[in-house]
Design an enzyme around this catalytic site. Structure first.
Site, PDB file in Angstrom:
ATOM      1  N   LYS A   1      89.524  84.378 -72.290  1.00 32.27           N
ATOM      2  CA  LYS A   1      88.248  84.656 -72.945  1.00 32.27           C
ATOM      3  C   LYS A   1      87.966  86.139 -72.752  1.00 32.27           C
ATOM      4  O   LYS A   1      87.683  86.587 -71.648  1.00 32.27           O
ATOM      5  CB  LYS A   1      87.136  83.816 -72.330  1.00 32.27           C
ATOM      6  CG  LYS A   1      85.809  84.017 -73.022  1.00 32.27           C
ATOM      7  CD  LYS A   1      84.751  83.104 -72.424  1.00 32.27           C
ATOM      8  CE  LYS A   1      83.487  83.134 -73.233  1.00 32.27           C
ATOM      9  NZ  LYS A   1      82.949  84.467 -73.450  1.00 32.27           N
TER      10      LYS A   1
ATOM     11  N   LYS B   1      84.092  76.714 -72.852  1.00 28.64           N
ATOM     12  CA  LYS B   1      84.300  77.963 -72.126  1.00 28.64           C
ATOM     13  C   LYS B   1      84.132  77.754 -70.633  1.00 28.64           C
ATOM     14  O   LYS B   1      83.272  77.005 -70.187  1.00 28.64           O
ATOM     15  CB  LYS B   1      83.355  79.051 -72.629  1.00 28.64           C
ATOM     16  CG  LYS B   1      81.897  78.710 -72.633  1.00 28.64           C
ATOM     17  CD  LYS B   1      81.095  79.731 -73.460  1.00 28.64           C
ATOM     18  CE  LYS B   1      79.634  79.335 -73.554  1.00 28.64           C
ATOM     19  NZ  LYS B   1      78.911  80.063 -74.592  1.00 28.64           N
TER      20      LYS B   1
ATOM     21  N   GLU C   1      88.654  88.909 -80.888  1.00 27.19           N
ATOM     22  CA  GLU C   1      87.705  89.676 -80.085  1.00 27.19           C
ATOM     23  C   GLU C   1      88.173  91.135 -80.053  1.00 27.19           C
ATOM     24  O   GLU C   1      89.348  91.405 -79.791  1.00 27.19           O
ATOM     25  CB  GLU C   1      87.677  89.073 -78.675  1.00 27.19           C
ATOM     26  CG  GLU C   1      86.532  89.530 -77.819  1.00 27.19           C
ATOM     27  CD  GLU C   1      85.244  88.717 -77.980  1.00 27.19           C
ATOM     28  OE1 GLU C   1      85.180  87.816 -78.852  1.00 27.19           O
ATOM     29  OE2 GLU C   1      84.295  89.007 -77.235  1.00 27.19           O
TER      30      GLU C   1
ATOM     31  N   ARG D   1      82.939  89.802 -80.837  1.00 34.50           N
ATOM     32  CA  ARG D   1      83.589  88.855 -81.729  1.00 34.50           C
ATOM     33  C   ARG D   1      83.706  89.466 -83.115  1.00 34.50           C
ATOM     34  O   ARG D   1      82.766  90.090 -83.595  1.00 34.50           O
ATOM     35  CB  ARG D   1      82.783  87.570 -81.803  1.00 34.50           C
ATOM     36  CG  ARG D   1      83.479  86.468 -82.585  1.00 34.50           C
ATOM     37  CD  ARG D   1      82.733  85.163 -82.430  1.00 34.50           C
ATOM     38  NE  ARG D   1      83.463  84.067 -83.025  1.00 34.50           N
ATOM     39  CZ  ARG D   1      83.272  82.791 -82.705  1.00 34.50           C
ATOM     40  NH1 ARG D   1      82.381  82.476 -81.783  1.00 34.50           N
ATOM     41  NH2 ARG D   1      83.966  81.843 -83.294  1.00 34.50           N
TER      42      ARG D   1
ATOM     43  N   PHE E   1      92.304  84.999 -82.218  1.00 34.97           N
ATOM     44  CA  PHE E   1      92.413  83.624 -81.717  1.00 34.97           C
ATOM     45  C   PHE E   1      92.303  82.542 -82.777  1.00 34.97           C
ATOM     46  O   PHE E   1      92.451  81.369 -82.482  1.00 34.97           O
ATOM     47  CB  PHE E   1      91.431  83.369 -80.569  1.00 34.97           C
ATOM     48  CG  PHE E   1      89.988  83.709 -80.863  1.00 34.97           C
ATOM     49  CD1 PHE E   1      89.217  82.909 -81.678  1.00 34.97           C
ATOM     50  CD2 PHE E   1      89.412  84.839 -80.291  1.00 34.97           C
ATOM     51  CE1 PHE E   1      87.888  83.215 -81.929  1.00 34.97           C
ATOM     52  CE2 PHE E   1      88.082  85.163 -80.545  1.00 34.97           C
ATOM     53  CZ  PHE E   1      87.318  84.341 -81.372  1.00 34.97           C
TER      54      PHE E   1
ATOM     55  N   ARG F   1      79.515  88.496 -84.791  1.00 33.82           N
ATOM     56  CA  ARG F   1      79.117  87.130 -84.429  1.00 33.82           C
ATOM     57  C   ARG F   1      77.898  86.716 -85.236  1.00 33.82           C
ATOM     58  O   ARG F   1      77.736  85.574 -85.606  1.00 33.82           O
ATOM     59  CB  ARG F   1      78.817  87.134 -82.932  1.00 33.82           C
ATOM     60  CG  ARG F   1      77.862  86.133 -82.404  1.00 33.82           C
ATOM     61  CD  ARG F   1      78.628  84.955 -81.819  1.00 33.82           C
ATOM     62  NE  ARG F   1      77.815  84.132 -80.933  1.00 33.82           N
ATOM     63  CZ  ARG F   1      76.833  83.346 -81.326  1.00 33.82           C
ATOM     64  NH1 ARG F   1      76.496  83.299 -82.594  1.00 33.82           N
ATOM     65  NH2 ARG F   1      76.171  82.608 -80.450  1.00 33.82           N
TER      66      ARG F   1
ATOM     67  N   ASP G   1      93.067  79.767 -73.926  1.00 33.36           N
ATOM     68  CA  ASP G   1      93.083  81.196 -74.254  1.00 33.36           C
ATOM     69  C   ASP G   1      92.387  82.005 -73.174  1.00 33.36           C
ATOM     70  O   ASP G   1      91.441  81.509 -72.561  1.00 33.36           O
ATOM     71  CB  ASP G   1      92.227  81.462 -75.509  1.00 33.36           C
ATOM     72  CG  ASP G   1      92.961  81.250 -76.803  1.00 33.36           C
ATOM     73  OD1 ASP G   1      94.194  81.255 -76.801  1.00 33.36           O
ATOM     74  OD2 ASP G   1      92.263  81.091 -77.829  1.00 33.36           O
TER      75      ASP G   1
ATOM     76  N   ARG H   1      78.368  74.086 -82.669  1.00 34.88           N
ATOM     77  CA  ARG H   1      78.751  74.187 -81.264  1.00 34.88           C
ATOM     78  C   ARG H   1      79.218  72.808 -80.830  1.00 34.88           C
ATOM     79  O   ARG H   1      78.514  71.828 -81.039  1.00 34.88           O
ATOM     80  CB  ARG H   1      77.555  74.617 -80.414  1.00 34.88           C
ATOM     81  CG  ARG H   1      77.926  74.943 -78.983  1.00 34.88           C
ATOM     82  CD  ARG H   1      76.713  75.297 -78.139  1.00 34.88           C
ATOM     83  NE  ARG H   1      76.013  76.485 -78.595  1.00 34.88           N
ATOM     84  CZ  ARG H   1      76.430  77.725 -78.380  1.00 34.88           C
ATOM     85  NH1 ARG H   1      77.560  77.943 -77.743  1.00 34.88           N
ATOM     86  NH2 ARG H   1      75.726  78.752 -78.822  1.00 34.88           N
TER      87      ARG H   1
HETATM   88  P1  ATP Z   1      78.068  81.555 -77.826  1.00 30.83           P
HETATM   89  O1  ATP Z   1      78.860  82.515 -78.646  1.00 30.83           O
HETATM   90  O2  ATP Z   1      78.856  80.352 -77.425  1.00 30.83           O
HETATM   91  O3  ATP Z   1      76.713  81.267 -78.367  1.00 30.83           O
HETATM   92  P2  ATP Z   1      77.632  83.725 -76.163  1.00 30.83           P
HETATM   93  O4  ATP Z   1      77.295  84.545 -77.330  1.00 30.83           O
HETATM   94  O5  ATP Z   1      76.817  83.854 -74.929  1.00 30.83           O
HETATM   95  O6  ATP Z   1      77.713  82.210 -76.492  1.00 30.83           O
HETATM   96  P3  ATP Z   1      79.956  83.460 -74.692  1.00 30.83           P
HETATM   97  O7  ATP Z   1      79.282  82.434 -73.880  1.00 30.83           O
HETATM   98  O8  ATP Z   1      80.406  84.662 -73.996  1.00 30.83           O
HETATM   99  O9  ATP Z   1      79.126  84.002 -75.878  1.00 30.83           O
HETATM  100  O10 ATP Z   1      81.211  82.721 -75.368  1.00 30.83           O
HETATM  101  C1  ATP Z   1      81.606  82.694 -76.666  1.00 30.83           C
HETATM  102  C2  ATP Z   1      82.276  83.975 -77.147  1.00 30.83           C
HETATM  103  O11 ATP Z   1      83.493  84.237 -76.476  1.00 30.83           O
HETATM  104  C3  ATP Z   1      82.724  83.906 -78.579  1.00 30.83           C
HETATM  105  O12 ATP Z   1      81.677  84.090 -79.452  1.00 30.83           O
HETATM  106  C4  ATP Z   1      83.766  84.991 -78.664  1.00 30.83           C
HETATM  107  O13 ATP Z   1      83.151  86.206 -79.011  1.00 30.83           O
HETATM  108  C5  ATP Z   1      84.256  85.149 -77.255  1.00 30.83           C
HETATM  109  N1  ATP Z   1      85.689  84.898 -77.071  1.00 30.83           N
HETATM  110  C6  ATP Z   1      86.509  85.657 -76.319  1.00 30.83           C
HETATM  111  N2  ATP Z   1      87.753  85.194 -76.310  1.00 30.83           N
HETATM  112  C7  ATP Z   1      87.770  84.100 -77.081  1.00 30.83           C
HETATM  113  C8  ATP Z   1      88.783  83.170 -77.453  1.00 30.83           C
HETATM  114  N3  ATP Z   1      90.034  83.293 -77.030  1.00 30.83           N
HETATM  115  N4  ATP Z   1      88.421  82.156 -78.277  1.00 30.83           N
HETATM  116  C9  ATP Z   1      87.144  82.039 -78.712  1.00 30.83           C
HETATM  117  N5  ATP Z   1      86.158  82.878 -78.389  1.00 30.83           N
HETATM  118  C10 ATP Z   1      86.444  83.896 -77.582  1.00 30.83           C
END
Ligand code: ATP
Length: 601
Positions: free
Chosen positions: A261, A434, A311, A266, A351, A281, A259, A428
């Site tokens: 990102k 990612k 998102e 979120r 997603f 989130r 996907d 997790r």
């Molecule tokens: P995490 O949520 O893993 O603790 P973080 O808050 O720093 O880390 P990121 O590292 O940016 O967030 O990565 C996860 C976030 O990416 C998800 O919580 C979601 O909001 C976002 N995201 C964007 N596109 C997608 C996608 N296609 N599938 C899943 N998540 C996605």
């Protein structure tokens, strides 16, 4: 009926011990003795709150002054006496306890062994505290004081102490969700071996009070079959991070759904009939911030009951292109929600799907969830399915990564698609990995680039040339290398003028001095120079500037470019060179590494 005294007594005992085993066993006792009808409230009180955060209700927030006032009325002691006691002891709960104790023994009734009124029940305390939390507007201050004074009047010393401590946010029992779950497993599941069942249920319904009530009244078996419920958020599935595409693909089993990102907020979206709830989130209720998203969901999601995830991304008003996270922040800062919706429109990229018309989808493999998601979204231009590909090829994955970042995404999410690719609520893991744009470089300076082609716009700008293909000029080879497409920053007048300007220099085919991998709607003679600023310089496979210098597959591009002004004072040969862009890129990159903020391996 359950007396509040029971809770106060257990809190008193709990305060004196630190061993986790002992705490768990005391809590187990308390749960066993609790009335099933109010055990949810018992759990919230232990958690130090009145309700789960996702209700979006206010916290109890009552300042010290008001508490002192209420206490003064409730126990009939002057405020300055309470004040000076508080200065000595430093804990209003303890003050209440002592004052209550010293005054309580003097009434004739209590002397005779009879209490002056019926004992406080959990409901009563809970309802009064709720009233205090929810009272709003004119007269609310009095309501709050009166309610608390009434409670404190009826309370015994220990109860008074914990009521005050609760309001003060100072319950010292320090019990986390994990301990509460252990105690619930002991009390109602037959031992801590049933803890995973409770935990799974909690992940599906992030409301420990609700879980306690189900397990206390229906037993552990009922939890095994517990489904998500619309209105109660599911704890989100989280991704691991890796930097090597080869490792990533093998980690998810050689095959993946990849996907984009997106860089937004979120959103877990619940729909039941015409009711829509949006959770963040962190599982806060953010529905009010996104009335537009609520409408998209009503209009375009076909399901009686459904929970989906996606998102929310800010988009350009005119072109619909996605914008960086900061734009969403602007929106959040606006007080007037209608203005915010108008000025900072958003799109949603869905997603996942976790629940659909009575069926729990969390344990189904991702491809099945995604298929259902695609089925229930009507075609529209607001609520999309995340851009994605299925692949087992590392090269494709890499290419897709560059495509994602060049289109404004933050990177990609690589997701397992095998039979075990469930939605791991609250965990997790490596089912989702990612890969973020690792080489990024903030852009401090603007650059001057040459227009070499143009694209027609969409939406309001349909039929108008509104996106310009911009290039840097390399004097050594006498070649224009493309750097970015710029579609924002033009005023309406500039846009109108642009049509004329471009038509005058339109070419039938690409100028031989231009090197491009993109094929714009029209090519133009390199003539105009524009000043451009962007968020950062980033790798992109679509652009030819510096291709091969940093990466074999990708050139350098500008992320989120904006037009600043025409540089009529510059000839095209005076435009910024690829070499300069490379230097800007490296310089910032180096700074980033020195500051060790870099996300590179
Ligand atoms: P995490 O949520 O893993 O603790 P973080 O808050 O720093 O880390 P990121 O590292 O940016 O967030 O990565 C996860 C976030 O990416 C998800 O919580 C979601 O909001 C976002 N995201 C964007 N596109 C997608 C996608 N296609 N599938 C899943 N998540 C996605």
């Amino acid at each position: 009926m359950m007396e509040f005294k029971l809770i106060a007594e257990y809190f008193d005992k709990l305060e004196r011990i630190t061993s986790r085993i002992q705490i768990t066993s005391l809590l187990t006792d308390l749960f066993k003795k609790s009335d099933k009808a109010v055990i949810d409230k018992v759990v919230y009180i232990i958690q130090g709150k009145l309700w789960p955060d996702f209700y979006g209700y206010p916290e109890i927030g009552l300042g010290e002054k008001l508490m002192i006032k209420a206490l003064s009325i409730g126990i009939n002691v002057k405020e300055d006496v309470i004040d000076s006691e508080l200065k000595k002891i430093g804990d209003l709960g303890e003050v209440a306890y002592r004052l209550k104790k010293s005054s309580g023994g003097t009434t004739i009734l209590s002397f005779l062994g009879a209490s002056s009124s019926s004992p406080l029940t959990v409901e009563e305390v809970y309802n009064s505290l709720s009233k205090i939390a929810l009272a709003e507007g004119e007269g609310s201050r009095d309501v709050k004081i009166r309610s608390l004074a009434g409670l404190l009047k009826k309370a015994d010393p220990l109860e008074a102490k914990f009521i005050i401590r609760f309001i003060d946010g100072r319950l010292r029992v320090g019990i986390g969700d994990a301990t509460i779950m252990d105690a619930l497993a002991n009390a109602f599941g037959g031992g801590t071996h049933t803890r995973p069942i409770i935990e799974r249920a909690y992940n599906l319904r992030a409301d420990l009070g609700n879980i306690a009530k189900v397990v206390a009244s229906e037993g552990i078996e009922a939890l095994k079959n517990l489904k998500p419920e619309v209105g109660i958020p599911i704890r989100p599935m989280l991704a691991e991070r890796l930097n090597d595409p080869v490792e990533i693909l093998s980690k998810v089993g050689g095959q993946a759904l990849v996907d984009y990102k997106y860089d937004g907020e979120r959103a877990q979206i619940h729909k039941k009939g015409n009711d829509v709830y949006i959770f963040s989130r962190r599982l806060e209720n953010i529905t009010k911030q996104y009335p537009d998203v609520r409408d998209f969901v009503k209009d375009y999601v076909v399901a009686d009951e459904v929970i989906v995830e996606g998102e929310i991304v800010a988009v350009d008003k005119e072109s619909g292109e996605i914008l960086p996270f900061q734009e969403l922040m602007h929106r959040k800062r606006k007080n007037d929600i209608h203005e915010a919706v108008e000025d900072y429109p958003v799109n949603v990229y869905l997603f996942d799907l976790m629940y659909y018309n009575g069926e729990d989808y969390t344990l189904r493999p991702l491809p099945e969830r995604r298929k259902k998601l695609e089925e229930i979204v009507k075609p529209n231009d607001k609520l999309h399915i995340a851009h994605h590909i299925f692949t087992d090829d590392v090269e494709k994955l890499k290419e897709y990564f560059y495509q994602a970042i060049s289109e404004g995404a933050e990177g990609i999410m690589v997701k397992a698609v095998g039979r075990d690719s469930i939605y791991q609520a609250g965990a997790r893991g490596f089912l989702w990995i990612k890969l973020k744009r690792d080489y990024q470089s903030e852009m401090a300076d603007s650059v001057d680039l040459v227009v070499v082609g143009a694209f027609y716009g969409r939406g309001k700008r349909g039929g108008k040339l509104s996106s310009l293909l911009m290039a840097a000029y390399d004097p050594e080879s006498d070649i224009f290398y493309t750097v970015c497409k710029v579609a924002s920053g033009f005023s309406d007048a500039e846009l109108d003028e642009l049509q004329k300007k471009l038509t005058e220099i339109k070419l039938d085919s690409k100028d031989p001095r231009v090197e491009s991998e993109l094929d714009p709607d029209i090519w133009v003679k390199p003539k105009y120079v524009a000043e451009i600023i962007g968020a950062e310089i980033t790798l992109s496979p679509q652009h030819t500037c510096c291709k091969g210098e940093v990466s074999k597959e990708a050139g350098l591009s500008i992320r989120f470019p904006r037009f600043i002004r025409w540089r009529d004072d510059k000839s095209v040969e005076e435009a910024t060179t690829p070499q300069e862009i490379l230097e800007m890129y490296k310089l910032k990159l180096k700074k980033k590494e020195e500051g060790s903020e870099s996300e590179t391996p």
